[in-house]
Write a protein that holds these residues in place. Structure first.
Motif, PDB file in Angstrom:
ATOM      1  N   ALA A   1      -3.773   1.268   6.995  1.00  0.00           N
ATOM      2  CA  ALA A   1      -3.177   1.761   5.752  1.00  0.00           C
ATOM      3  C   ALA A   1      -3.206   3.276   5.641  1.00  0.00           C
ATOM      4  O   ALA A   1      -2.192   3.910   5.304  1.00  0.00           O
ATOM      5  CB  ALA A   1      -3.887   1.124   4.551  1.00  0.00           C
ATOM      6  N   ILE A   2      -4.365   3.892   5.925  1.00  0.00           N
ATOM      7  CA  ILE A   2      -4.485   5.342   5.757  1.00  0.00           C
ATOM      8  C   ILE A   2      -3.665   6.064   6.819  1.00  0.00           C
ATOM      9  O   ILE A   2      -2.845   6.936   6.503  1.00  0.00           O
ATOM     10  CB  ILE A   2      -5.963   5.764   5.828  1.00  0.00           C
ATOM     11  CG1 ILE A   2      -6.746   5.164   4.660  1.00  0.00           C
ATOM     12  CG2 ILE A   2      -6.085   7.292   5.823  1.00  0.00           C
ATOM     13  CD1 ILE A   2      -8.252   5.385   4.751  1.00  0.00           C
TER      14      ILE A   2
ATOM     15  N   PHE B   1       0.866  -1.179   0.000  1.00  0.00           N
ATOM     16  CA  PHE B   1       0.000   0.000   0.000  1.00  0.00           C
ATOM     17  C   PHE B   1       0.899   1.223   0.000  1.00  0.00           C
ATOM     18  O   PHE B   1       1.586   1.487   0.987  1.00  0.00           O
ATOM     19  CB  PHE B   1      -0.917   0.006   1.238  1.00  0.00           C
ATOM     20  CG  PHE B   1      -1.932   1.120   1.220  1.00  0.00           C
ATOM     21  CD1 PHE B   1      -3.149   0.953   0.588  1.00  0.00           C
ATOM     22  CD2 PHE B   1      -1.652   2.345   1.834  1.00  0.00           C
ATOM     23  CE1 PHE B   1      -4.090   1.982   0.579  1.00  0.00           C
ATOM     24  CE2 PHE B   1      -2.577   3.368   1.821  1.00  0.00           C
ATOM     25  CZ  PHE B   1      -3.802   3.190   1.199  1.00  0.00           C
ATOM     26  N   ARG B   2       0.960   1.905  -1.115  1.00  0.00           N
ATOM     27  CA  ARG B   2       1.844   3.047  -1.273  1.00  0.00           C
ATOM     28  C   ARG B   2       3.281   2.625  -0.941  1.00  0.00           C
ATOM     29  O   ARG B   2       3.807   1.714  -1.575  1.00  0.00           O
ATOM     30  CB  ARG B   2       1.335   4.230  -0.448  1.00  0.00           C
ATOM     31  CG  ARG B   2      -0.062   4.702  -0.921  1.00  0.00           C
ATOM     32  CD  ARG B   2      -0.622   5.831  -0.088  1.00  0.00           C
ATOM     33  NE  ARG B   2       0.111   7.088  -0.280  1.00  0.00           N
ATOM     34  CZ  ARG B   2      -0.148   7.947  -1.268  1.00  0.00           C
ATOM     35  NH1 ARG B   2      -1.090   7.700  -2.155  1.00  0.00           N
ATOM     36  NH2 ARG B   2       0.538   9.072  -1.351  1.00  0.00           N
ATOM     37  N   THR B   3       3.886   3.200   0.067  1.00  0.00           N
ATOM     38  CA  THR B   3       5.269   2.840   0.416  1.00  0.00           C
ATOM     39  C   THR B   3       5.332   1.743   1.476  1.00  0.00           C
ATOM     40  O   THR B   3       6.429   1.357   1.884  1.00  0.00           O
ATOM     41  CB  THR B   3       6.020   4.076   0.934  1.00  0.00           C
ATOM     42  OG1 THR B   3       5.398   4.523   2.152  1.00  0.00           O
ATOM     43  CG2 THR B   3       5.989   5.210  -0.085  1.00  0.00           C
ATOM     44  N   LEU B   4       4.184   1.233   1.908  1.00  0.00           N
ATOM     45  CA  LEU B   4       4.120   0.300   3.026  1.00  0.00           C
ATOM     46  C   LEU B   4       3.934  -1.141   2.551  1.00  0.00           C
ATOM     47  O   LEU B   4       3.358  -1.388   1.490  1.00  0.00           O
ATOM     48  CB  LEU B   4       2.961   0.671   3.944  1.00  0.00           C
ATOM     49  CG  LEU B   4       2.955   2.093   4.518  1.00  0.00           C
ATOM     50  CD1 LEU B   4       1.604   2.384   5.161  1.00  0.00           C
ATOM     51  CD2 LEU B   4       4.081   2.260   5.525  1.00  0.00           C
ATOM     52  N   VAL B   5       4.409  -2.073   3.369  1.00  0.00           N
ATOM     53  CA  VAL B   5       4.069  -3.485   3.216  1.00  0.00           C
ATOM     54  C   VAL B   5       3.310  -3.884   4.473  1.00  0.00           C
ATOM     55  O   VAL B   5       3.870  -3.890   5.573  1.00  0.00           O
ATOM     56  CB  VAL B   5       5.313  -4.368   3.027  1.00  0.00           C
ATOM     57  CG1 VAL B   5       4.890  -5.831   2.888  1.00  0.00           C
ATOM     58  CG2 VAL B   5       6.111  -3.926   1.808  1.00  0.00           C
TER      59      VAL B   5
ATOM     60  N   THR C   1      -8.210   3.527  -2.219  1.00  0.00           N
ATOM     61  CA  THR C   1      -7.856   4.101  -0.930  1.00  0.00           C
ATOM     62  C   THR C   1      -6.470   4.731  -0.984  1.00  0.00           C
ATOM     63  O   THR C   1      -6.190   5.700  -0.256  1.00  0.00           O
ATOM     64  CB  THR C   1      -7.955   3.029   0.172  1.00  0.00           C
ATOM     65  OG1 THR C   1      -9.260   2.432   0.110  1.00  0.00           O
ATOM     66  CG2 THR C   1      -7.780   3.651   1.550  1.00  0.00           C
ATOM     67  N   GLU C   2      -5.591   4.219  -1.838  1.00  0.00           N
ATOM     68  CA  GLU C   2      -4.328   4.918  -2.077  1.00  0.00           C
ATOM     69  C   GLU C   2      -4.605   6.305  -2.649  1.00  0.00           C
ATOM     70  O   GLU C   2      -3.947   7.289  -2.301  1.00  0.00           O
ATOM     71  CB  GLU C   2      -3.447   4.113  -3.027  1.00  0.00           C
ATOM     72  CG  GLU C   2      -2.990   2.769  -2.458  1.00  0.00           C
ATOM     73  CD  GLU C   2      -1.819   2.184  -3.225  1.00  0.00           C
ATOM     74  OE1 GLU C   2      -0.992   2.966  -3.738  1.00  0.00           O
ATOM     75  OE2 GLU C   2      -1.725   0.948  -3.298  1.00  0.00           O
TER      76      GLU C   2
END
Length: 306
Positions: free
Chosen positions: A139-140, A92-96, A110-111
Motif C-alpha cells: 500500500a505505501i 487505499f487512497r487511489t488504489l484497489v 497508514t493513508e
C-alpha cells in the motif's frame, strides 16, 4: 432474477433489501459497527454488483444459490473475518488492493502516513529513492510511486507471502521498474549495506507489544499475520532496529518516517533524539489527535554514508 412458474405466484426468493435488512440486524446484534453499510457491502460483493446498484435495486429478488453464498459470507463476518478478506480487496487512497491473510489490511492511519511523507519531502518531487521496511500489501510503496512522490522504492519484508501479495498489487496498479521487492532477514539490515543512499526510509512496522496481541479485536488478532503485529516485549523492537540502521542508508538531509502506536510517542522521540546522526525529531498526530507518526532528518552536516 428467477420468475415464478405460471400459476405459482410465490416469490422465487427474498429481495436484496430484505436480505440486507436481516444481515444488518445480525451484525448489529453482534456488536459490529456500521452494520448496514457492511451488510450492503456483503450482499453487493457476493452478487458481484456495484453497491449503488444493489441499493437502487432493493426490490430485486435473489436466487436460492445466491442466498446461500450470501449466508456463507455473513457467517464469515460474524466469526470475525475482516470484511476486506471476504470481499477480496480493499481501497487505499487511489488504489484497489488484493486483501487476504498474507498481509495486514491497510488502515486509514497508514493513508495519513503517505500524506505526511508527501508533506515532509521537498516540493520538487518526486524524490529519487525510498526504502520501505515491511512492505506488506504494498500500500505505501505503491502510493508513493503512483502519486509521483518517489521515483523508485526498494521495499523489503521478512514474509514471502506478503511479498507475493505486494507483487499482485503492483501488477494491478501497473507499477513496474519503479518498485523492487526483496525479502530481508528479521534483523533487516544485512544485505542492504551496499545500497546507494536513500532520500527516505519509511515504515509501518510491527508495534504491538507481544502480551497485548491477545487483547486485540478478533479480526486483527486471528486474521492479520502475527509477524506483522508483534513488536516484541514493549512493541518497539523493530522500531529500534529501524532507527539504529536507517541513518546509515540516508543521504544527509534524508528523512525517516514511521507509523507508531498511539502510546509510544515519548519513547520513540527519545530513541530518535538519542541518535546523534538525526535532527528535527518530531512526533506527529493522526486525524484523531493521537500520537501516530515519528519523523526525523539525517543531519545534513555529516558526510554521506556512502
Amino acid at each position: 432474477m428467477e420468475r415464478a412458474e405460471p400459476g405459482n405466484r410465490r416469490p422465487s426468493g427474498p429481495t436484496r433489501g430484505e436480505i440486507v435488512d436481516g444481515i444488518a440486524s445480525e451484525l448489529e446484534l453482534a456488536g459490529l459497527g456500521s452494520a448496514r453499510a457492511e451488510a450492503e457491502r456483503l450482499v453487493s460483493s457476493t452478487l458481484g454488483i456495484p453497491r449503488a446498484e444493489m441499493i437502487t435495486g432493493r426490490a430485486e429478488r435473489v436466487s436460492a444459490a445466491e442466498a446461500v453464498e450470501i449466508a456463507r459470507a455473513t457467517s464469515r463476518r460474524l466469526e470475525g473475518e475482516p470484511l476486506q478478506h471476504i470481499e477480496g480487496s480493499t481501497d487505499f487512497r487511489t488504489l484497489v488492493l488484493v486483501s487476504d491473510g498474507r498481509a495486514l489490511v491497510p488502515r486509514p492511519e497508514t493513508e495519513q502516513l503517505v500524506d505526511l511523507v508527501a508533506s515532509r519531502l521537498p516540493t520538487n518531487r518526486p524524490v529519487p529513492r525510498a526504502l520501505e521496511i515491511g512492505v506488506g500489501s504494498g500500500a505505501i510503496a505503491l502510493s508513493l510511486l503512483t502519486e509521483d512522490i518517489v521515483e523508485y522504492v526498494l521495499a523489503v519484508d521478512v514474509s514471502a507471502a506478503a511479498l507475493d501479495q505486494a507483487r499482485e498489487n503492483a501488477a494491478r496498479a501497473g507499477v513496474g521498474e519503479g518498485l523492487e521487492l526483496r525479502r530481508c532477514v528479521p534483523e533487516i539490515w544485512p544485505g542492504l549495506e551496499d545500497e546507494r543512499p536513500f532520500d527516505l526510509v519509511v515504515s509501518n512496522p510491527p508495534y504491538v507489544a507481544t502480551t497485548d496481541i491477545d487483547g486485540l479485536s478478533v479480526e486483527v488478532r486471528d486474521h492479520d499475520p502475527r509477524i506483522a503485529l508483534d513488536g516484541g516485549p514493549d512493541g518497539l523492537a523493530v522500531v529500534r532496529s529501524i532507527i539504529r540502521g536507517a541513518p546509515d542508508l540516508l543521504h544527509p538531509g534524508g528523512r525517516i518516517i514511521l507509523e507508531i502506536g498511539s502510546d509510544q510517542g515519548p519513547a520513540v522521540l527519545d530513541l530518535l533524539t538519542a541518535d546523534g546522526r538525526l535532527e528535527a525529531c518530531e512526533i506527529a498526530p493522526d486525524l484523531t489527535g493521537r500520537d501516530r507518526f515519528a519523523t526525523a532528518l539525517r543531519r545534513a552536516s555529516e558526510a554521506s554514508p556512502k
